[in-house]
Scaffold this motif. Structure first.
Motif, PDB file in Angstrom:
ATOM      1  N   GLY A  12      -9.179  70.279  95.052  1.00 32.32           N
ATOM      2  CA  GLY A  12      -7.814  69.822  94.809  1.00 32.32           C
ATOM      3  C   GLY A  12      -7.658  69.225  93.418  1.00 32.32           C
ATOM      4  N   TYR A  15      -3.736  63.872  91.950  1.00 28.29           N
ATOM      5  CA  TYR A  15      -4.152  62.627  91.270  1.00 28.29           C
ATOM      6  C   TYR A  15      -5.629  62.328  91.474  1.00 28.29           C
ATOM      7  CZ  TYR A  15       0.741  62.149  90.370  1.00 28.29           C
ATOM      8  OH  TYR A  15       2.007  62.403  89.910  1.00 28.29           O
ATOM      9  N   GLY A  16      -6.076  62.321  92.749  1.00 30.38           N
ATOM     10  CA  GLY A  16      -7.472  61.993  93.016  1.00 30.38           C
ATOM     11  C   GLY A  16      -8.423  62.997  92.382  1.00 30.38           C
ATOM     12  N   GLU A  35      -8.645  74.819  93.356  1.00 30.07           N
ATOM     13  CA  GLU A  35      -7.241  74.521  93.655  1.00 30.07           C
ATOM     14  C   GLU A  35      -6.610  75.746  94.308  1.00 30.07           C
ATOM     15  OE1 GLU A  35      -4.848  71.951  93.483  1.00 30.07           O
ATOM     16  OE2 GLU A  35      -3.663  73.589  94.360  1.00 30.07           O
ATOM     17  N   MET A  36      -5.950  75.539  95.444  1.00 31.54           N
ATOM     18  CA  MET A  36      -5.363  76.667  96.175  1.00 31.54           C
ATOM     19  C   MET A  36      -4.090  77.208  95.523  1.00 31.54           C
ATOM     20  SD  MET A  36      -4.091  74.554  99.538  1.00 31.54           S
ATOM     21  CE  MET A  36      -2.939  75.679 100.314  1.00 31.54           C
ATOM     22  N   ARG A 105       1.843  72.288  95.166  1.00 30.56           N
ATOM     23  CA  ARG A 105       0.774  73.289  95.138  1.00 30.56           C
ATOM     24  C   ARG A 105       0.632  73.806  93.713  1.00 30.56           C
ATOM     25  NH1 ARG A 105      -1.442  72.091  99.572  1.00 30.56           N
ATOM     26  NH2 ARG A 105      -0.404  72.627 101.508  1.00 30.56           N
ATOM     27  N   GLY A 109      -1.184  69.338  91.467  1.00 30.03           N
ATOM     28  CA  GLY A 109      -0.790  68.873  92.792  1.00 30.03           C
ATOM     29  C   GLY A 109       0.611  68.291  92.811  1.00 30.03           C
ATOM     30  N   GLY A 110       0.775  67.133  93.444  1.00 29.54           N
ATOM     31  CA  GLY A 110       2.072  66.496  93.603  1.00 29.54           C
ATOM     32  C   GLY A 110       2.757  66.141  92.284  1.00 29.54           C
ATOM     33  N   ASN A 114       6.957  65.914  91.903  1.00 30.24           N
ATOM     34  CA  ASN A 114       7.470  64.603  92.320  1.00 30.24           C
ATOM     35  C   ASN A 114       8.468  64.029  91.319  1.00 30.24           C
ATOM     36  OD1 ASN A 114       5.983  63.157  90.343  1.00 30.24           O
ATOM     37  ND2 ASN A 114       4.216  62.995  91.702  1.00 30.24           N
ATOM     38  N   GLY A 115       9.052  62.899  91.720  1.00 35.14           N
ATOM     39  CA  GLY A 115      10.078  62.249  90.918  1.00 35.14           C
ATOM     40  C   GLY A 115       9.533  61.390  89.792  1.00 35.14           C
ATOM     41  N   MET A 117       8.159  58.597  89.643  1.00 31.01           N
ATOM     42  CA  MET A 117       8.249  57.126  89.720  1.00 31.01           C
ATOM     43  C   MET A 117       6.848  56.528  89.786  1.00 31.01           C
ATOM     44  SD  MET A 117      11.348  56.678  92.439  1.00 31.01           S
ATOM     45  CE  MET A 117      11.678  54.963  92.104  1.00 31.01           C
ATOM     46  N   VAL A 245     -10.282  76.088  99.913  1.00 26.15           N
ATOM     47  CA  VAL A 245     -11.506  75.765 100.653  1.00 26.15           C
ATOM     48  C   VAL A 245     -11.152  75.653 102.124  1.00 26.15           C
ATOM     49  CG1 VAL A 245     -13.353  74.088 100.957  1.00 26.15           C
ATOM     50  CG2 VAL A 245     -12.443  74.548  98.661  1.00 26.15           C
ATOM     51  N   GLY A 284      -7.911  66.958  98.305  1.00 29.43           N
ATOM     52  CA  GLY A 284      -6.860  67.891  98.727  1.00 29.43           C
ATOM     53  C   GLY A 284      -5.591  67.182  99.194  1.00 29.43           C
ATOM     54  N   GLY A 470      -5.023  60.385  98.400  1.00 24.12           N
ATOM     55  CA  GLY A 470      -4.120  59.560  99.198  1.00 24.12           C
ATOM     56  C   GLY A 470      -4.574  59.337 100.623  1.00 24.12           C
ATOM     57  N   PRO A 481       3.500  56.136  95.851  1.00 25.25           N
ATOM     58  CA  PRO A 481       2.054  55.880  95.899  1.00 25.25           C
ATOM     59  C   PRO A 481       1.155  56.385  94.764  1.00 25.25           C
ATOM     60  CG  PRO A 481       2.638  57.640  97.408  1.00 25.25           C
ATOM     61  CD  PRO A 481       3.922  57.189  96.784  1.00 25.25           C
ATOM     62  N   PHE A 482       1.652  57.216  93.807  1.00 32.24           N
ATOM     63  CA  PHE A 482       0.626  57.872  92.972  1.00 32.24           C
ATOM     64  C   PHE A 482      -0.103  56.954  92.002  1.00 32.24           C
ATOM     65  CE2 PHE A 482       4.232  59.626  90.173  1.00 32.24           C
ATOM     66  CZ  PHE A 482       3.882  58.959  89.005  1.00 32.24           C
TER      67      PHE A 482
HETATM   68  P1  FDA Z   1      -1.979  65.867  95.854  1.00 28.48           P
HETATM   69  O1  FDA Z   1      -1.178  66.342  97.000  1.00 28.48           O
HETATM   70  O2  FDA Z   1      -1.272  65.444  94.626  1.00 28.48           O
HETATM   71  O3  FDA Z   1      -3.018  66.989  95.417  1.00 28.48           O
HETATM   72  C1  FDA Z   1      -3.770  67.747  96.331  1.00 28.48           C
HETATM   73  C2  FDA Z   1      -4.046  69.106  95.743  1.00 28.48           C
HETATM   74  O4  FDA Z   1      -5.084  69.728  96.481  1.00 28.48           O
HETATM   75  C3  FDA Z   1      -2.849  70.055  95.782  1.00 28.48           C
HETATM   76  O5  FDA Z   1      -2.679  70.658  94.516  1.00 28.48           O
HETATM   77  C4  FDA Z   1      -3.234  71.075  96.854  1.00 28.48           C
HETATM   78  O6  FDA Z   1      -2.697  72.371  96.607  1.00 28.48           O
HETATM   79  C5  FDA Z   1      -4.742  71.072  96.766  1.00 28.48           C
HETATM   80  N1  FDA Z   1      -5.430  71.416  98.008  1.00 28.48           N
HETATM   81  C6  FDA Z   1      -5.214  70.891  99.229  1.00 28.48           C
HETATM   82  N2  FDA Z   1      -6.062  71.388 100.133  1.00 28.48           N
HETATM   83  C7  FDA Z   1      -6.840  72.269  99.467  1.00 28.48           C
HETATM   84  C8  FDA Z   1      -7.923  73.130  99.873  1.00 28.48           C
HETATM   85  N3  FDA Z   1      -8.366  73.151 101.142  1.00 28.48           N
HETATM   86  N4  FDA Z   1      -8.500  73.919  98.928  1.00 28.48           N
HETATM   87  C9  FDA Z   1      -8.062  73.901  97.649  1.00 28.48           C
HETATM   88  N5  FDA Z   1      -7.040  73.105  97.224  1.00 28.48           N
HETATM   89  C10 FDA Z   1      -6.449  72.293  98.120  1.00 28.48           C
HETATM   90  N6  FDA Z   1       4.875  59.564  94.387  1.00 28.48           N
HETATM   91  C11 FDA Z   1       5.140  58.611  93.464  1.00 28.48           C
HETATM   92  O7  FDA Z   1       4.302  57.728  93.233  1.00 28.48           O
HETATM   93  N7  FDA Z   1       6.316  58.627  92.773  1.00 28.48           N
HETATM   94  C12 FDA Z   1       7.292  59.569  93.003  1.00 28.48           C
HETATM   95  O8  FDA Z   1       8.337  59.561  92.359  1.00 28.48           O
HETATM   96  C13 FDA Z   1       7.038  60.557  94.007  1.00 28.48           C
HETATM   97  N8  FDA Z   1       7.970  61.515  94.324  1.00 28.48           N
HETATM   98  C14 FDA Z   1       7.633  62.573  95.141  1.00 28.48           C
HETATM   99  C15 FDA Z   1       8.511  63.642  95.321  1.00 28.48           C
HETATM  100  C16 FDA Z   1       8.124  64.764  96.050  1.00 28.48           C
HETATM  101  C17 FDA Z   1       9.065  65.909  96.230  1.00 28.48           C
HETATM  102  C18 FDA Z   1       6.824  64.805  96.636  1.00 28.48           C
HETATM  103  C19 FDA Z   1       6.354  66.000  97.425  1.00 28.48           C
HETATM  104  C20 FDA Z   1       5.953  63.736  96.474  1.00 28.48           C
HETATM  105  C21 FDA Z   1       6.349  62.616  95.729  1.00 28.48           C
HETATM  106  N9  FDA Z   1       5.475  61.553  95.525  1.00 28.48           N
HETATM  107  C22 FDA Z   1       5.785  60.553  94.638  1.00 28.48           C
HETATM  108  C23 FDA Z   1       4.157  61.508  96.204  1.00 28.48           C
HETATM  109  C24 FDA Z   1       2.997  61.896  95.284  1.00 28.48           C
HETATM  110  O9  FDA Z   1       3.269  63.103  94.609  1.00 28.48           O
HETATM  111  C25 FDA Z   1       1.731  62.008  96.142  1.00 28.48           C
HETATM  112  O10 FDA Z   1       1.489  60.742  96.716  1.00 28.48           O
HETATM  113  C26 FDA Z   1       0.507  62.421  95.343  1.00 28.48           C
HETATM  114  O11 FDA Z   1       0.700  63.667  94.721  1.00 28.48           O
HETATM  115  C27 FDA Z   1      -0.724  62.465  96.220  1.00 28.48           C
HETATM  116  O12 FDA Z   1      -1.861  62.625  95.390  1.00 28.48           O
HETATM  117  P2  FDA Z   1      -3.218  63.192  95.969  1.00 28.48           P
HETATM  118  O13 FDA Z   1      -4.231  63.157  94.881  1.00 28.48           O
HETATM  119  O14 FDA Z   1      -3.520  62.469  97.228  1.00 28.48           O
HETATM  120  O15 FDA Z   1      -2.928  64.701  96.424  1.00 28.48           O
END
Ligand code: FDA
Length: 503
Positions: A12, A15-16, A35-36, A105, A109-110, A114-115, A117, A245, A284, A470, A481-482
């Motif tokens: 993935g 952020y993480g 990354e998928m 995706r 990732g997000g 996202n917005g 913020m 994966v 992920g 996350g 949360p990011f």
């Molecule tokens: P994140 O979801 O970012 O990344 C995971 C990645 O892993 C993705 O690219 C996915 O495709 C990939 N993946 C997953 N499973 C896999 C596998 N099995 N094999 C290969 N790849 C895989 N937060 C904030 O702080 N401020 C904001 O303004 C917003 N606004 C907002 C709007 C919208 C529309 C959304 C959808 C979300 C937000 N967020 C947000 C939330 C924020 O985007 C979210 O909390 C983070 O992206 C999470 O980060 P992670 O690192 O946990 O995973």
């Protein structure tokens, strides 16, 4: 036999994953990111990489025949969603029985959808959620590091007060103030200097061109422009895209073996690959990581995973709602897609809510004030594995969402009373729905820090296996949360690179 090997693999690129990749690369450790989704850098036939919310096409959503926007209707009419052809688009909506989860995706990732913020949580609530984490170190080192790496900036207050693009925010602020509520500016990773040039007509419009949940073509400092660009710059990091994966196990020598499906743009699996690595970082996202680990425990490929893997999941109390303004309180046909203000009633211990003043850019005056409320909903849910379908389900119920709605309603009933306004009932599909409580933007938990992992994200029972996303956050953090996810990942990497990777 694994066909490809790297000392470290990161699953993935949100952020993480981005933090892990950069810090591993800088430490001289050759790292492969899987990354998928796509790499979003190639313009389509319209010259643009991403499509706007006004004219969604195949690039908008992950393998759909119709878009699934959070606001499904307008005046109860099905005018928002559009038919599209299936394609690995940038926004996915993952459906479970009573809750669906929006995720990005693609490389970044997000951060792609996202917005932007970029909110640092209240220290008191951070410590409530993470009692074993040294808050002094977080607020002194890792939060500042995350904000600076992410390119966090704030809107110029004078421009904010004068521009038509934030009239919608000023109206909501006025109504909050009339209720005796506190509002606060919220930082963002969107480049506000660029936004002012958009408004002046000297730069191509993105935030001012209805671009956000299907990607921004300009202005936004998404991870592909920050952490991931730096990670690739170390020369030690490679990103393989369109590789999902689906299984993980541990070989007899203690290394990890992954099975990944490579897909093409039709979604067809064109190759199944095996990868081996010494260090494995799961990033992920809350859904992606938890799904992998729950399946691994239940199918016996990582049988020693802790019983708490798959528990402690929450929606960050998300509820979306709209209020109908009086005719004289116009919100403006022109609205920036980047939120810059929140109504902060978190200190109200009887009913803590932080509500983002959200845009609804349609190009027309609609008198709607839209909000994404973050409520302190204490409800949590667990994931479960169904061997028959090989699917991982989520046990979140409608009754648990109702807890978020009740909290949001308490706050917005006060705002409506003070301003003699009402809710909008036409935005979320059915004829009487004022609160969208069946989706979340903020999936959190599933592999909670200090429960499924140690206090640094090391997965219990499995040396050199880490979670950095996350899923570590126990269901709620009180703000978007990011920044928290990024800062916790920085803290994990600082510790792991000192203690675990010495030769
Ligand atoms: P994140 O979801 O970012 O990344 C995971 C990645 O892993 C993705 O690219 C996915 O495709 C990939 N993946 C997953 N499973 C896999 C596998 N099995 N094999 C290969 N790849 C895989 N937060 C904030 O702080 N401020 C904001 O303004 C917003 N606004 C907002 C709007 C919208 C529309 C959304 C959808 C979300 C937000 N967020 C947000 C939330 C924020 O985007 C979210 O909390 C983070 O992206 C999470 O980060 P992670 O690192 O946990 O995973």
């Amino acid at each position: 036999e694994p066909v490809d090997n790297a000392p470290a693999i990161v699953i993935g690129s949100g952020y993480g994953g981005a933090v892990a990749a950069l810090r591993l690369g800088q430490a001289g450790i050759r790292t492969l990111v899987l990354e998928m989704g796509r790499l979003w850098n190639t313009p389509g036939s319209d010259g643009k990489v991403f499509c706007s919310t006004a004219a969604p096409d195949q690039r908008s959503m992950w393998f759909r025949t119709r878009t699934e926007a959070p606001l499904s209707t307008f005046l109860w009419l099905d005018v928002v969603n559009k038919d599209i052809s299936p394609y690995p688009g940038v926004l996915d909506r993952v459906h479970f029985a009573d809750m669906s989860v929006y995720v990005g995706r693609g490389v970044g990732g997000g951060s792609l959808v996202n917005g932007g913020m970029a909110v640092t949580p209240l220290p008191s609530y951070f410590s409530e959620q993470f009692p074993t984490v040294d808050a002094g170190e977080m607020y002194g080192t890792y939060f500042p590091r995350a904000r600076s790496m992410l390119g966090v900036n704030t809107v110029d207050p004078a421009w904010f007060e004068s521009t038509e693009w934030y009239r919608f925010t000023r109206i909501s602020r006025k109504h909050a103030q009339r209720t005796g509520l506190r509002t606060t500016f919220v930082p963002n990773v969107y480049d506000f200097g660029y936004m002012q040039r958009e408004a002046a007509g000297t730069a191509t419009r993105s935030a001012l061109g209805q671009e956000v949940i299907y990607g921004n073509n300009h202005g936004k400092r998404s991870l592909d422009k920050t952490y991931l660009a730096s990670a690739l710059g170390t020369g030690n990091v490679t990103i393989n895209t369109m590789e999902r994966v689906r299984a993980v196990h541990r070989a007899a020598d203690g290394t990890y073996v992954l099975t990944a499906d490579r897909i093409d743009t039709t979604g067809t699996v064109v190759e199944t690959k095996e990868y081996g690595c010494t260090y494995l970082f799961l990033a992920g996202g809350s859904i992606g990581t938890t799904e992998l680990l729950v399946r691994a425990r239940e199918t016996g490929t990582l049988p020693a995973l802790d019983a708490s893997v798959g528990t402690g999941w929450g929606t960050n109390g998300n509820v979306m709602l709209g209020r109908a303004n009086h005719l004289w309180d116009t919100v403006g046909a022109n609205q920036s897609t980047m939120p810059v203000m929140g109504i902060d009633d978190w200190a109200n211990t009887a009913n803590p809510v932080f509500a983002e003043i959200a845009p609804l850019p349609t190009g027309l005056e609609h008198w709607v004030s839209l909000y994404l409320a973050i409520t302190k909903n204490p409800q949590r849910a667990s994931f479960s594995y169904d061997a028959g379908t090989d699917k991982v389900g989520l046990g979140w119920t409608a009754a648990q969402s109702a807890v978020s709605v009740a909290m949001a309603k308490k706050l917005f009933d006060r705002i409506n009373l003070a301003n003699a306004t009402i809710y909008r009932y036409d935005l979320f599909g059915s004829s009487s729905k004022a609160f969208a409580d069946d989706f979340t933007y903020h999936p959190l938990g599933g592999c909670v820090l200090g429960k499924a992992t140690d206090d640094y994200g090391r997965v219990k029972g499995y040396p050199k296996l880490y979670v950095t996303d996350g899923s570590l956050v126990p269901g709620s953090i009180g703000v978007n949360p990011f920044v928290t996810i990024t800062a916790l990942a920085e803290r994990t990497m600082a510790r792991v690179l000192v203690e675990d990777t010495a030769p």
